[in-house]
Enzyme design. Structure first.
Site, PDB file in Angstrom:
ATOM      1  N   MET A 112      47.448 -12.426  33.777  1.00 32.79           N
ATOM      2  CA  MET A 112      46.839 -11.331  33.025  1.00 32.79           C
ATOM      3  C   MET A 112      47.809 -10.190  32.754  1.00 32.79           C
ATOM      4  O   MET A 112      47.391  -9.076  32.465  1.00 32.79           O
ATOM      5  CB  MET A 112      45.605 -10.812  33.767  1.00 32.79           C
ATOM      6  CG  MET A 112      44.434 -11.779  33.751  1.00 32.79           C
ATOM      7  SD  MET A 112      43.794 -12.103  32.092  1.00 32.79           S
ATOM      8  CE  MET A 112      43.006 -10.540  31.727  1.00 32.79           C
ATOM      9  N   TYR A 113      49.121 -10.472  32.841  1.00 36.72           N
ATOM     10  CA  TYR A 113      50.084  -9.438  32.471  1.00 36.72           C
ATOM     11  C   TYR A 113      49.869  -9.075  31.003  1.00 36.72           C
ATOM     12  O   TYR A 113      49.926  -9.926  30.126  1.00 36.72           O
ATOM     13  CB  TYR A 113      51.510  -9.931  32.664  1.00 36.72           C
ATOM     14  CG  TYR A 113      51.914 -10.226  34.085  1.00 36.72           C
ATOM     15  CD1 TYR A 113      51.397  -9.496  35.149  1.00 36.72           C
ATOM     16  CD2 TYR A 113      52.828 -11.233  34.369  1.00 36.72           C
ATOM     17  CE1 TYR A 113      51.775  -9.775  36.456  1.00 36.72           C
ATOM     18  CE2 TYR A 113      53.217 -11.508  35.669  1.00 36.72           C
ATOM     19  CZ  TYR A 113      52.678 -10.777  36.709  1.00 36.72           C
ATOM     20  OH  TYR A 113      53.054 -11.049  38.006  1.00 36.72           O
ATOM     21  N   GLY A 114      49.625  -7.812  30.736  1.00 36.32           N
ATOM     22  CA  GLY A 114      49.323  -7.372  29.380  1.00 36.32           C
ATOM     23  C   GLY A 114      47.847  -7.124  29.165  1.00 36.32           C
ATOM     24  O   GLY A 114      47.457  -6.538  28.166  1.00 36.32           O
ATOM     25  N   GLY A 115      47.001  -7.608  30.076  1.00 33.42           N
ATOM     26  CA  GLY A 115      45.577  -7.351  29.989  1.00 33.42           C
ATOM     27  C   GLY A 115      44.792  -8.415  29.240  1.00 33.42           C
ATOM     28  O   GLY A 115      45.287  -9.500  28.927  1.00 33.42           O
ATOM     29  N   HIS A 148      49.171  -4.211  -6.810  1.00 39.85           N
ATOM     30  CA  HIS A 148      48.354  -5.249  -7.458  1.00 39.85           C
ATOM     31  C   HIS A 148      49.085  -6.588  -7.374  1.00 39.85           C
ATOM     32  O   HIS A 148      50.289  -6.637  -7.615  1.00 39.85           O
ATOM     33  CB  HIS A 148      48.135  -4.860  -8.922  1.00 39.85           C
ATOM     34  CG  HIS A 148      47.389  -5.890  -9.716  1.00 39.85           C
ATOM     35  ND1 HIS A 148      46.016  -5.976  -9.692  1.00 39.85           N
ATOM     36  CD2 HIS A 148      47.822  -6.882 -10.537  1.00 39.85           C
ATOM     37  CE1 HIS A 148      45.634  -6.971 -10.486  1.00 39.85           C
ATOM     38  NE2 HIS A 148      46.712  -7.530 -11.005  1.00 39.85           N
ATOM     39  N   GLN A 190      46.243  -7.960  39.529  1.00 43.81           N
ATOM     40  CA  GLN A 190      45.798  -8.961  40.489  1.00 43.81           C
ATOM     41  C   GLN A 190      46.198 -10.390  40.125  1.00 43.81           C
ATOM     42  O   GLN A 190      46.282 -11.253  40.989  1.00 43.81           O
ATOM     43  CB  GLN A 190      44.292  -8.892  40.673  1.00 43.81           C
ATOM     44  CG  GLN A 190      43.474  -9.334  39.479  1.00 43.81           C
ATOM     45  CD  GLN A 190      41.975  -9.360  39.784  1.00 43.81           C
ATOM     46  OE1 GLN A 190      41.565  -9.037  40.898  1.00 43.81           O
ATOM     47  NE2 GLN A 190      41.186  -9.747  38.812  1.00 43.81           N
ATOM     48  N   SER A 191      46.454 -10.676  38.828  1.00 39.92           N
ATOM     49  CA  SER A 191      46.747 -12.051  38.417  1.00 39.92           C
ATOM     50  C   SER A 191      47.994 -12.117  37.553  1.00 39.92           C
ATOM     51  O   SER A 191      48.144 -11.335  36.606  1.00 39.92           O
ATOM     52  CB  SER A 191      45.559 -12.632  37.636  1.00 39.92           C
ATOM     53  OG  SER A 191      45.900 -13.865  37.040  1.00 39.92           O
TER      54      SER A 191
END
Length: 464
Positions: free
Chosen positions: A40-43, A442, A36-37
């Site tokens: 917000m590609y990728g979430g 180490h 939808q936006s």
């Protein structure tokens, strides 16, 4: 209205959804991915979640005493937005460059079990598909407190990380993991932070010793905690907002320049018109799924936060594996296969946990051995001294009969990495002795196992 016929439609560009889309696209399936936006590609994770918040953790620790808090914060926000923009562009290009994947940007709405309308700026598109995957994520919850939703100083986590203005006084409602992470971040940037929590205890799901050690770290950074604080009202004034709460029968308040509602996230299902598809949701709005992530419609899957499961990016990724196994694998993989899933609270030092705590192990009927040391006392962990971060403790809960690890709590430098080794050991039944006697590089943090697992505090009988 144009129409696209696809083999698979993915609604939501989150971690799980994009993984399903990419893998099926490579196999030659015709895939449509609707988001939808374009922000917000990728979430959630690369845009408003994991990446920007953990970047804020990093930037906040780099500020020197002589640096102006406001200037340093504004600079950090700019740099983080540049980073998230790169991630977003990379996600977009990966989909747009795939020959068999069509990326649509617009709000999706079911009109039938196999049909979704996507309202794009350039015109609506109808998509029909044999298989549909819903991956619309979650959004911040703002509690129904008088005056809160209308307050001009109310912010969600998303609002806060997008603003270049550092609040001088930040009041956080809620002491969950998100609230504590933001308390630590903004305390380091220079805000005066107060956390209001309605419960009598903070981090009450942890053993008391681990919770107290964690709170000691945060209190040492200047974060103030008020427990048993029931927020009753939020009042805006000219120069500040007063957050009013009741505690032990008394009415008190604290002034704020910003009020962060950190009271959880809710699945994003409003507006999807799931009823038209015959997809059931529960009382929280989450899509109801079985152990193979099928909804009430067998050809529709729901993965990630929207299905009401644990709200972690790595769970969404594993959800994609379950779905892909249903679509072109053996069909045996299920969410019930998950064992020893770790989680991390990204304060400094981070707190990572996996499996049972001591109380839970006893309640489950185990005879318990406990191995615990303060990080400052772990001789075989010089890395903590090298990086000048010796706060915290490491605690293991061990089955006294099998010597297998039942759980661990790691409040230490590199805990977010160490816990993955512990979780892997738990999944493959590696004993505490084997983990203790293994050879590690180490100086490293994993060699702490050599010391900590050599200290067994006590053995006891199962509860009840």
């Amino acid at each position: 209205m144009s129409t696209i016929h696809a083999d698979v439609l993915v609604v939501g560009f989150g971690k799980g959804g994009k993984t399903v889309a990419a893998k099926l696209g490579k196999q030659g399936k015709k895939v449509v991915l609707a988001e939808q936006s374009d922000q917000m590609y990728g979430g959630t994770c690369p845009n408003v979640g994991c990446v920007p918040t953990k970047a804020l953790v990093h930037h906040s620790r780099k500020r020197r005493p002589e640096d102006s808090p406001q200037e340093w914060y504004a600079r950090s926000v700019r740099e983080i937005h540049e980073l998230t923009s790169k991630f977003r562009a990379g996600n977009r290009e990966a989909m747009e460059n795939a020959e068999t994947i069509t990326l649509l940007t617009g709000r999706a709405r079911f009109t039938g079990p196999h049909t979704v309308e996507v309202a794009q700026a350039g015109g609506d598109v109808t998509v029909t598909a044999e298989t549909i995957v819903v991956n619309t994520g979650s959004e911040p919850i703002v509690p129904d407190v008088p005056g809160l939703r209308d307050s001009k100083r109310l912010v969600t986590s998303t609002d806060l990380i997008h603003s270049p203005d550092l609040p001088e006084r930040l009041v956080i409602i809620g002491a969950g993991y998100l609230g504590l992470e933001f308390a630590s971040i903004y305390g380091w940037f220079g805000s005066r932070v107060t956390v209001l929590e309605a419960a009598p205890d903070i981090l009450g799901r942890l053993d008391e010793d681990v919770a107290e050690a964690t709170l000691d770290v945060l209190r040492g950074e200047g974060v103030e905690f008020v427990t048993r604080a029931e927020v009753t009202e939020v009042r805006d004034g000219l120069s500040q907002t007063d957050v009013v709460y009741e505690r032990d029968g008394r009415r008190e308040s604290v002034g704020a320049d910003a009020v962060l509602a950190a009271t959880g996230r809710a699945p994003v299902t409003r507006g999807l018109n799931l009823e038209a598809a015959g997809v059931r949701t529960d009382g929280r709005g989450a899509i109801v799924v079985d152990e193979r992530l099928r909804t009430s419609q067998p050809h529709i899957f729901a993965l990630g936060d929207v299905n009401g499961g644990p709200q972690f990016t790595y769970i969404s990724l594993d959800d994609s594996r379950v779905v892909l196994d249903q679509l072109n694998g053996s069909g045996r993989r299920a969410t019930t296969d998950r064992v020893a899933i770790p989680m991390t609270l990204f304060i400094t030092p981070p707190l990572a946990t996996v499996g049972f705590n001591e109380r839970e192990a006893r309640a489950a009927g185990h005879r318990v051995k406990v191995a615990k040391q303060a990080v400052a006392d772990i001789v075989a962990m010089p890395r903590a001294h090298v990086v000048e971060e010796t706060r915290g403790l490491v605690k293991f809960v061990i089955d006294a009969d099998t010597d297998e690890i039942l759980g661990a709590a790691l409040l230490s430098i590199d805990a977010q990495e160490i816990v993955n080794t512990v979780a892997l050991a738990m999944r493959h039944h590696v004993t505490a002795a084997e983990l203790r006697d293994a050879v590690y590089t180490h100086p490293s943090s994993t060699e702490a196992f050599n010391d900590v697992l050599a200290t067994i505090a006590h053995t006891d009988e199962p509860a009840g």
